[in-house]
Design a protein around this motif. Structure first.
Motif: not given
Length: 361
Positions: A49-53, A162-170, A184-186, A193-204
């Protein structure tokens, strides 16, 4: 099998009578329960989703207590959800947020880059201006992440890792809003420079349906209740400050201005879009229980084609009024002109929306 193998042709452009380009896309339309109503291509296409997340990332920031602790406003929350144009108002607000958080620009882990806005780019060249981190189109999100780390008593350094506790909450927040288990999320690394997810389009699509659902109900469904107030505030921030979410002449800004709070929309780099539509007689006629969520992925990442497809979906699904949709005509069917202003071609929409097969919703 490559992701594009099952993509449906969405937009075909012609120069004269000859086909010039064919743009494939995937579309998922769901309701707030995550129930698939309509699709084109593959609604399960694993998509970045990039910035759509950003609305989900903003919810994790909001739930940290950072807005209360640092007296951040809804306009600041809108900037956290933004891919802004680096206009003066965007940069000034990011600097104001930094001051209230008590942070320095050097703590931001995003980099400066050329602005999205051509007008701003020309002005920067004229001034000989070199952009810094606060000018990043994602600077609001990064200031929000710094604020959240401090509010939670976590180290500000490395907030982007990615290993920061805040990113775990995200990660947990994003998966929850998409109605998906965390595995189910990569995750990858975004342009800022922040972690960004990848998931099934219907999840977005589910994320945006739930964002719109929270804005429209006083009594929320059980699955939304714990996050409802925060989601409603994010929806309100984005729709009341659309000029901060994108910028002058940009699609997200003009879309939300045209619909006056009836929907929320957010683009993501490389051809992804999320749209949440508040419950109405129109969404009910489409079979939605409550709000509607729409997600689009254009395979070749063409941003102009992405806006065209979103506008065509609004038309086909008869969302909003004809006048509201007409205000987006320049995005829906942009004129194809040569350097003399003469029409050289046109576009046609080739995709079909289909309900899921029996038992597959």
């Amino acid at each position: 099998m490559p992701a594009c193998a099952s993509a449906a042709a969405a937009v075909v452009t012609y120069r004269g009578a000859a086909v010039e380009n064919t743009h494939a896309a995937h579309i998922a339309v769901v309701d707030a329960r995550g129930r698939l109503l309509l699709s084109s291509g593959d609604p399960e296409r694993v998509t970045l989703p990039r910035s759509a997340a950003k609305p989900a990332q903003a919810l994790a920031i909001l739930e940290s207590g950072a807005l209360q602790r640092f007296a951040l406003q809804d306009a600041d929350l809108a900037l956290m959800c933004a891919s802004h144009s680096s206009e003066d108002r965007h940069i000034e607000r990011a600097r104001s947020m930094l001051a209230r958080v008590g942070a320095a620009e050097s703590e931001l882990e995003c980099g400066g880059h050329p602005p999205i806005s051509e007008a701003v780019a020309r002005e920067w060249v004229r001034r000989g201006f070199t952009p810094t981190a606060v000018c990043s189109n994602c600077s609001g999100k990064h200031v929000g992440m710094l604020a959240a780390a401090r509010a939670l008593g976590l180290p500000a350094q490395g907030y982007h890792l990615p290993g920061h506790a805040l990113q775990g909450r995200v990660r947990a927040t994003f998966a929850d809003l998409c109605g998906l288990p965390q595995d189910a999320v990569q995750w990858a690394v975004d342009g800022c420079n922040l972690p960004t997810p990848a998931c099934a389009l219907r999840g977005l699509a589910t994320l945006f349906a739930r964002l719109a659902e929270a804005a429209g109900q006083a009594a929320l469904p059980r699955e939304l209740a714990p996050q409802g107030a925060g989601l409603a505030r994010i929806y309100r921030a984005m729709t009341q400050h659309p000029e901060l979410v994108a910028g002058e002449g940009r699609f997200c800004t003009q879309l939300m201005q045209a619909f006056g709070g009836a929907l929320v929309g957010k683009t993501g780099a490389d051809g992804c879009y999320g749209l949440g539509v508040r419950a109405s007689a129109q969404t009910q006629a489409l079979g939605a229980e409550g709000a509607l969520g729409i997600a689009v992925k254009v395979e070749d990442g063409n941003v102009a084609v992405l806006s065209m497809v979103v506008c065509e979906l609004l038309e086909r699904l008869q969302l909003g009024s004809a006048d509201q949709r007409a205000r987006l005509a320049a995005f829906h069917r942009p004129p194809m002109l040569n350097t003399r202003g003469e029409v050289t071609g046109h576009a046609e929409f080739a995709f079909e929306l289909r309900p899921p097969a029996a038992g597959a919703a």
